[in-house]
Design a protein around this motif. Structure first.
Motif, PDB file in Angstrom:
ATOM      1  N   ILE A  52       0.860  -1.183   0.000  1.00 14.50           N
ATOM      2  CA  ILE A  52       0.000   0.000   0.000  1.00 14.50           C
ATOM      3  C   ILE A  52       0.898   1.236   0.000  1.00 14.50           C
ATOM      4  CG2 ILE A  52      -1.826   1.228   1.254  1.00 14.50           C
ATOM      5  CD1 ILE A  52      -2.233  -1.470   2.827  1.00 14.50           C
TER       6      ILE A  52
ATOM      7  N   LYS B 131       0.022  -5.012   3.132  1.00  8.45           N
ATOM      8  CA  LYS B 131      -1.286  -5.576   3.468  1.00  8.45           C
ATOM      9  C   LYS B 131      -1.095  -7.039   3.865  1.00  8.45           C
ATOM     10  CE  LYS B 131      -4.919  -4.842   0.763  1.00  8.45           C
ATOM     11  NZ  LYS B 131      -5.972  -4.995  -0.291  1.00  8.45           N
TER      12      LYS B 131
ATOM     13  N   THR C 264      -8.577  -4.015   3.049  1.00 12.25           N
ATOM     14  CA  THR C 264      -7.550  -4.288   4.051  1.00 12.25           C
ATOM     15  C   THR C 264      -8.171  -4.399   5.436  1.00 12.25           C
ATOM     16  OG1 THR C 264      -5.937  -3.033   2.747  1.00 12.25           O
ATOM     17  CG2 THR C 264      -5.412  -3.439   5.067  1.00 12.25           C
TER      18      THR C 264
ATOM     19  N   ASP D 125      -4.121   6.935  -2.936  1.00 11.13           N
ATOM     20  CA  ASP D 125      -3.999   5.615  -2.307  1.00 11.13           C
ATOM     21  C   ASP D 125      -3.732   4.621  -3.428  1.00 11.13           C
ATOM     22  OD1 ASP D 125      -4.385   3.141  -1.123  1.00 11.13           O
ATOM     23  OD2 ASP D 125      -6.509   3.435  -0.726  1.00 11.13           O
TER      24      ASP D 125
ATOM     25  N   ASP E 265      -2.393   0.780  -4.732  1.00 16.10           N
ATOM     26  CA  ASP E 265      -2.200  -0.626  -4.382  1.00 16.10           C
ATOM     27  C   ASP E 265      -1.266  -1.271  -5.393  1.00 16.10           C
ATOM     28  OD1 ASP E 265      -3.927  -0.572  -2.170  1.00 16.10           O
ATOM     29  OD2 ASP E 265      -5.671  -0.877  -3.442  1.00 16.10           O
TER      30      ASP E 265
END
Length: 402
Positions: free
Chosen positions: A221, A240, A251, A280, A282
């Motif tokens: 992350i 994660k 998560t 954010d 991933d």
């Protein structure tokens, strides 16, 4: 609990805004606490007066507005401005889901009457939140991503699934689709052609993605704030460890772990595409080829952002408020090893993972340290946790009844 050196402009309030009905949203509670604890007057749009966010002692004003995502976007903007005109001052707008972020970016000139928000290409957040747009950006900027296909009909759906190989990951293409016309309820791992046909009624509106086996992967992350000058600070990285549903959902348990190479890669991408504001990202590290593959780019504050802060108490929501009120964003070092848990989901995840974490851990994985940040439980703000427990239990009873 406080800012420890982060001084925000307390004369400027903040308004949290999301679209859709999901009252158990830990990112909103985290944002209320983050700003409220340092003296900022925080207001929030909530589904009802008894959501966890609405019950936080750090919330100054709640605006009950149960949106669905089916509304005309112009009507949403009109109502948002109606709320803004009733705030004591021009406020920092904090979108906490993709739909709200896209709406705000597209109407930033109108919203500037009542709100402070990052100046950004109005179409960029939509392009990043859309899976097809993100995949094209990855190809254009030589960023690794899982092998992805976009079927238009049943024949292409079956062909591409066989091409990628089972199990295969199925996702909705665009953010608004998950509210207005979802094909699948969320990221779905499909293990056979029969299951694929049962899960996907109409192929248009979904993508297929190659699955990286969990035993050969690490899920990372990245949360960051991109300033107007293109500088990304802070940039946080973490691993994660569990999710719900297992291996494909949100998560539920994670840890802040420094990954300087991934931080640089994420900041470089944001500069290249001209992104501004909180983000954010991933990434999935495929241990088979050693490449970090970008899975999602959420153009807003992430739900688990409170896992990350610097040694001076800076997180991405505080960075957003500092930047939009003309204050310098202080430098600092990420607090290493800090853990995050979403209590209402991690109990089920812990059982599903048999008490273990769900990814291969990196070499030199440190022992637990750095403190724990629960999504809901806080001794200075107990009501959100109580409301979450009641709502989660009620939801579980309804599921059992069905």
């Amino acid at each position: 609990m406080g800012g420890r050196g982060v001084e925000l402009d307390r004369s400027v309030p903040a308004l949290l805004f999301k679209v859709g009905r999901y009252p158990l949203h830990q990112g909103s509670v985290g944002a209320v606490r983050s700003l409220g604890r340092v003296g900022v007057a925080v207001h929030a749009v909530v589904e009802d007066a008894f959501t966890p966010t609405a019950l936080s002692r750090h919330l100054r004003g709640r605006h009950v507005w149960p949106t669905t995502g089916l509304e005309d976007p112009a009507a949403l903007i009109d109502r948002l401005l109606w709320i803004g005109r009733r705030l004591p001052a021009r406020a920092v707008l904090v979108p906490t889901d993709d739909e709200a972020a896209l709406l705000a970016a597209g109407a930033q000139d109108r919203l500037a009457e009542c709100f402070l928000l990052p100046k950004i290409d109005p179409d960029l957040p939509a392009d990043l939140a859309d899976k097809r747009g993100l995949y094209r950006r990855c190809l254009a900027h030589e960023v690794s991503a899982p092998d992805t296909r976009f079927p238009d009909d049943r024949e292409q759906l079956l062909f591409h699934a066989r091409e990628l190989g089972y199990p295969v990951v199925v996702k909705n293409l665009a953010p608004w689709d998950r509210l207005r016309a979802p094909v699948v309820p969320g990221t779905t791992l499909v293990r056979s052609e029969r299951a694929l046909l049962a899960s996907v009624g109409a192929p248009r509106g979904v993508l297929l993605q190659a699955y990286v086996p969990r035993e050969s992967a690490q899920d990372w992350i990245v949360h960051l704030y991109a300033a107007p000058d293109g500088r990304c600070a802070p940039v946080f990285t973490g691993l994660k460890l569990r999710s719900w549903p297992p291996h494909a959902g949100v998560t539920t348990y994670a840890r802040a772990l420094a990954n300087p190479g991934l931080a640089r890669r994420s900041a470089r991408l944001c500069r290249a595409i001209g992104y501004r504001g909180p983000a954010d990202l991933d990434w999935r590290l495929d241990l088979r080829d050693g490449r970090y593959k970008l899975v999602d780019f959420n153009p807003r504050v992430g739900a688990q952002f409170r896992m990350f802060e610097t040694d001076r108490g800076l997180d991405v929501v505080r960075a957003l408020h500092l930047d939009l009120t003309g204050r310098a964003i202080p430098t600092g070092v990420q607090r290493e090893g800090r853990r995050y848990v979403a209590e209402h989901l991690d109990v089920a995840a812990w059982v599903a993972y048999r008490g273990r974490v769900g990814v291969a851990r990196p070499p030199g994985y440190p022992p637990a340290r750095g403190g724990l940040e629960p999504a809901w439980l806080a001794w200075d703000d107990p009501l959100p946790a109580a409301a979450t427990a009641v709502r989660a239990l009620a939801a579980a009873v309804r599921r059992c009844g069905r």
